[in-house]
Motif scaffolding. Structure first.
Motif, PDB file in Angstrom:
ATOM      1  N   TRP A  43       0.835  -1.201   0.000  1.00  0.00           N
ATOM      2  CA  TRP A  43       0.000   0.000   0.000  1.00  0.00           C
ATOM      3  C   TRP A  43       0.869   1.250   0.000  1.00  0.00           C
ATOM      4  O   TRP A  43       0.697   2.134  -0.836  1.00  0.00           O
ATOM      5  CB  TRP A  43      -0.939  -0.006   1.215  1.00  0.00           C
ATOM      6  CG  TRP A  43      -1.760  -1.247   1.375  1.00  0.00           C
ATOM      7  CD1 TRP A  43      -2.008  -2.207   0.423  1.00  0.00           C
ATOM      8  CD2 TRP A  43      -2.438  -1.689   2.556  1.00  0.00           C
ATOM      9  NE1 TRP A  43      -2.799  -3.207   0.932  1.00  0.00           N
ATOM     10  CE2 TRP A  43      -3.080  -2.922   2.235  1.00  0.00           C
ATOM     11  CE3 TRP A  43      -2.580  -1.182   3.835  1.00  0.00           C
ATOM     12  CZ2 TRP A  43      -3.837  -3.623   3.165  1.00  0.00           C
ATOM     13  CZ3 TRP A  43      -3.336  -1.879   4.765  1.00  0.00           C
ATOM     14  CH2 TRP A  43      -3.955  -3.092   4.427  1.00  0.00           C
ATOM     15  N   THR A  44       1.787   1.326   0.943  1.00  0.00           N
ATOM     16  CA  THR A  44       2.667   2.497   0.981  1.00  0.00           C
ATOM     17  C   THR A  44       3.683   2.458  -0.151  1.00  0.00           C
ATOM     18  O   THR A  44       4.061   3.501  -0.698  1.00  0.00           O
ATOM     19  CB  THR A  44       3.399   2.577   2.328  1.00  0.00           C
ATOM     20  OG1 THR A  44       3.933   1.274   2.649  1.00  0.00           O
ATOM     21  CG2 THR A  44       2.464   3.020   3.438  1.00  0.00           C
ATOM     22  N   GLY A  66      20.024   5.039  -1.069  1.00  0.00           N
ATOM     23  CA  GLY A  66      20.631   4.886   0.250  1.00  0.00           C
ATOM     24  C   GLY A  66      19.658   5.187   1.373  1.00  0.00           C
ATOM     25  O   GLY A  66      19.551   4.430   2.347  1.00  0.00           O
ATOM     26  N   PHE A  67      18.921   6.297   1.239  1.00  0.00           N
ATOM     27  CA  PHE A  67      17.935   6.648   2.267  1.00  0.00           C
ATOM     28  C   PHE A  67      16.846   5.583   2.353  1.00  0.00           C
ATOM     29  O   PHE A  67      16.449   5.161   3.447  1.00  0.00           O
ATOM     30  CB  PHE A  67      17.304   7.999   1.953  1.00  0.00           C
ATOM     31  CG  PHE A  67      16.177   8.364   2.876  1.00  0.00           C
ATOM     32  CD1 PHE A  67      16.431   8.865   4.144  1.00  0.00           C
ATOM     33  CD2 PHE A  67      14.854   8.170   2.490  1.00  0.00           C
ATOM     34  CE1 PHE A  67      15.380   9.189   5.008  1.00  0.00           C
ATOM     35  CE2 PHE A  67      13.806   8.482   3.340  1.00  0.00           C
ATOM     36  CZ  PHE A  67      14.074   8.997   4.599  1.00  0.00           C
ATOM     37  N   GLY A  68      16.368   5.128   1.179  1.00  0.00           N
ATOM     38  CA  GLY A  68      15.292   4.137   1.180  1.00  0.00           C
ATOM     39  C   GLY A  68      15.694   2.846   1.847  1.00  0.00           C
ATOM     40  O   GLY A  68      14.937   2.269   2.626  1.00  0.00           O
ATOM     41  N   MET A  95       8.126  -0.223   5.997  1.00  0.00           N
ATOM     42  CA  MET A  95       9.026  -0.934   5.100  1.00  0.00           C
ATOM     43  C   MET A  95       8.657  -0.684   3.640  1.00  0.00           C
ATOM     44  O   MET A  95       9.520  -0.448   2.782  1.00  0.00           O
ATOM     45  CB  MET A  95       8.977  -2.433   5.389  1.00  0.00           C
ATOM     46  CG  MET A  95      10.005  -3.245   4.623  1.00  0.00           C
ATOM     47  SD  MET A  95       9.626  -5.020   4.581  1.00  0.00           S
ATOM     48  CE  MET A  95       8.345  -5.050   3.322  1.00  0.00           C
ATOM     49  N   GLY A  96       7.382  -0.709   3.330  1.00  0.00           N
ATOM     50  CA  GLY A  96       6.939  -0.478   1.966  1.00  0.00           C
ATOM     51  C   GLY A  96       7.308   0.901   1.458  1.00  0.00           C
ATOM     52  O   GLY A  96       7.708   1.066   0.294  1.00  0.00           O
ATOM     53  N   ALA A  97       7.208   1.912   2.315  1.00  0.00           N
ATOM     54  CA  ALA A  97       7.585   3.266   1.909  1.00  0.00           C
ATOM     55  C   ALA A  97       9.064   3.333   1.546  1.00  0.00           C
ATOM     56  O   ALA A  97       9.458   3.957   0.552  1.00  0.00           O
ATOM     57  CB  ALA A  97       7.268   4.242   3.038  1.00  0.00           C
ATOM     58  N   GLY A  98       9.921   2.669   2.328  1.00  0.00           N
ATOM     59  CA  GLY A  98      11.347   2.671   2.022  1.00  0.00           C
ATOM     60  C   GLY A  98      11.672   1.898   0.756  1.00  0.00           C
ATOM     61  O   GLY A  98      12.502   2.334  -0.055  1.00  0.00           O
TER      62      GLY A  98
END
Length: 424
Positions: A43-44, A66-68, A95-98
């Motif tokens: 979803w994210t 790197g940030f993700g 986790m999905g957002a990253g």
């Protein structure tokens, strides 16, 4: 680096699938609830893909990837200390957002680093990491959980990501700036990643997502094809361990080995298919001829339609291995076709973001739909039938909707054979 990025990405995705049995017992989760939990990170992931693609186009792959990875590795490790269903859900959403950074950044790296004639095999190597990850997790999950409990699986997966991040920050750079790159290879990359200077003129104005979508149905067709393909991928990714345990009666200790076999086969065959695609095209990437190989790979993957007719575990694993090879090849070839058809490198991130959004709109439905199917029927037969039919739809989409290039005024002429050498 791209192979291991995708591998870690998918290790973190499938840890929950392999820990599903003890987690379901501990928190009292039903198949339907598990289906929502399996799907939740998507979803994210889907929401952030296009914004992340824009960030990649603006700030480059190194910082965004790197940030993700730092974000999703921390979230994966935090899953090990979850104390309830809402806390499990929260870590998966984070986790999905990253993880939304992985494919847009990877597409930009491929465009910057890889000559056009080598994109098929490079995308295959990148994408095959997403099948190596589940294979490795399948083999390691059981022993880790047996020795240390299910939380240790998430701590281990998160720690691996942080090691990768140190390597990425230390060694990665664009080919223009990489001090460790030989000058002869640097010049080959810079001269062949775009046959025309205009193809890699980063000072030229971006077409932008809306501009690309107005160029005809090509980007829509690529996204629809990706969606039909990813649905099947996530059916296996989230439910394969449970299918082998519940439908085929395999003991928990054996599930990891049996689940690893089709993924390991898919890794090797996906890279071989990518190499074959580059050799057959012989550098002629401009006509979009790679679409024919994509359609063939999707029809190959649709062999999963025959799974309900088979009882033997080894025959089932063979069908799944063939289907996963087709799915893996479709993803890598579809990514390569996007780079073949798009004209401006500064549009790659957002275009890849849109393509992967299309994939994951379908993908996020696969665990949920399968959960309802299993809860209603007690079997996975209808789930395999849905996936197989979608693969046929995807093959039709890639053949009919992706006939024009992206990012030029005269798109129709851009795909004519005499102009094939000018596309990148």
């Amino acid at each position: 680096m791209l192979f291991s990025l995708a591998m870690i990405n998918y290790i973190d995705r499938v840890t929950l699938s392999f820990a599903a049995a003890p987690i379901a017992r501990e928190f009292g989760l039903s198949p339907v609830t598990l289906g929502y939990l399996f799907s939740s990170f998507l979803w994210t992931y889907t929401i952030f893909l296009i914004p992340v693609g824009m960030l990649v186009d603006r700030f480059g792959a190194k910082r965004v990837a790197g940030f993700g990875l730092a974000l999703w590795s921390a979230a994966t490790a935090a899953t090990g200390i979850a104390w309830s269903f809402p806390s499990l859900l929260a870590t998966r959403l984070l986790m999905g957002a990253g993880e939304a950074t992985s494919n847009p950044a990877g597409a930009r790296v491929v465009r910057e680093w890889i000559p056009a004639s080598e994109r098929g095999v490079t995308n295959a190597i990148f994408n095959s990491g997403s099948y190596a990850g589940p294979a490795i997790c399948a083999l390691a999950a059981g022993p880790i959980m047996a020795a240390l409990g299910w939380p240790a699986l998430f701590f281990t997966a998160g720690g691996i990501g942080l090691v990768w991040l140190l390597c990425w920050v230390t060694w990665f750079a664009r080919p223009e700036d990489a001090a460790w790159l030989g000058e002869q290879e640097r010049q080959k990359i810079l001269s062949e990643r775009g046959a025309r200077k205009a193809d890699f003129d980063t000072s030229a104005p971006k077409t932008g997502l809306l501009g690309l979508l107005r160029k005809g149905p090509t980007l829509w067709g690529l996204a629809l094809t990706q969606g039909c393909n990813v649905y099947c991928q996530y059916l296996f990714l989230t439910w394969l361990p449970s299918y082998l345990q519940n439908e085929k009666g395999l003991a928990f200790a054996k599930t990891g080995f049996y689940a690893a076999v089709p993924y390991a086969i898919a890794v090797a065959l996906c890279i071989i298919v990518g190499r074959i695609s580059d050799r057959l095209l012989k550098g002629d990437t401009g006509g979009g001829r790679r679409r024919n190989m994509i359609a063939f790979a999707m029809l190959l993957a649709a062999i999963i339609l025959f799974a309900p007719l088979v009882d033997s575990v080894w025959v089932i694993l063979g069908l799944i291995a063939i289907s996963l090879t087709g799915v893996a090849s479709t993803t890598s070839l579809n990514f390569a076709l996007l780079n073949d058809l798009i004209r401006k490198p500064q549009d790659v991130g957002v275009a890849m973001g849109f393509l992967v959004v299309g994939g994951n709109v379908f993908g996020l439905m696969a665990p949920i739909v399968t959960g309802y199917v299993v809860a209603e029927t007690g079997h996975f037969d209808r789930a395999f039938m849905i996936a197989g039919l979608l693969l046929v739809v995807g093959a039709t989409s890639i053949l009919t909707l992706t006939r024009r290039a992206l990012g030029e005024t005269s798109d129709a002429s851009a795909l004519a054979p005499q102009h094939a050498a000018t596309s990148a």
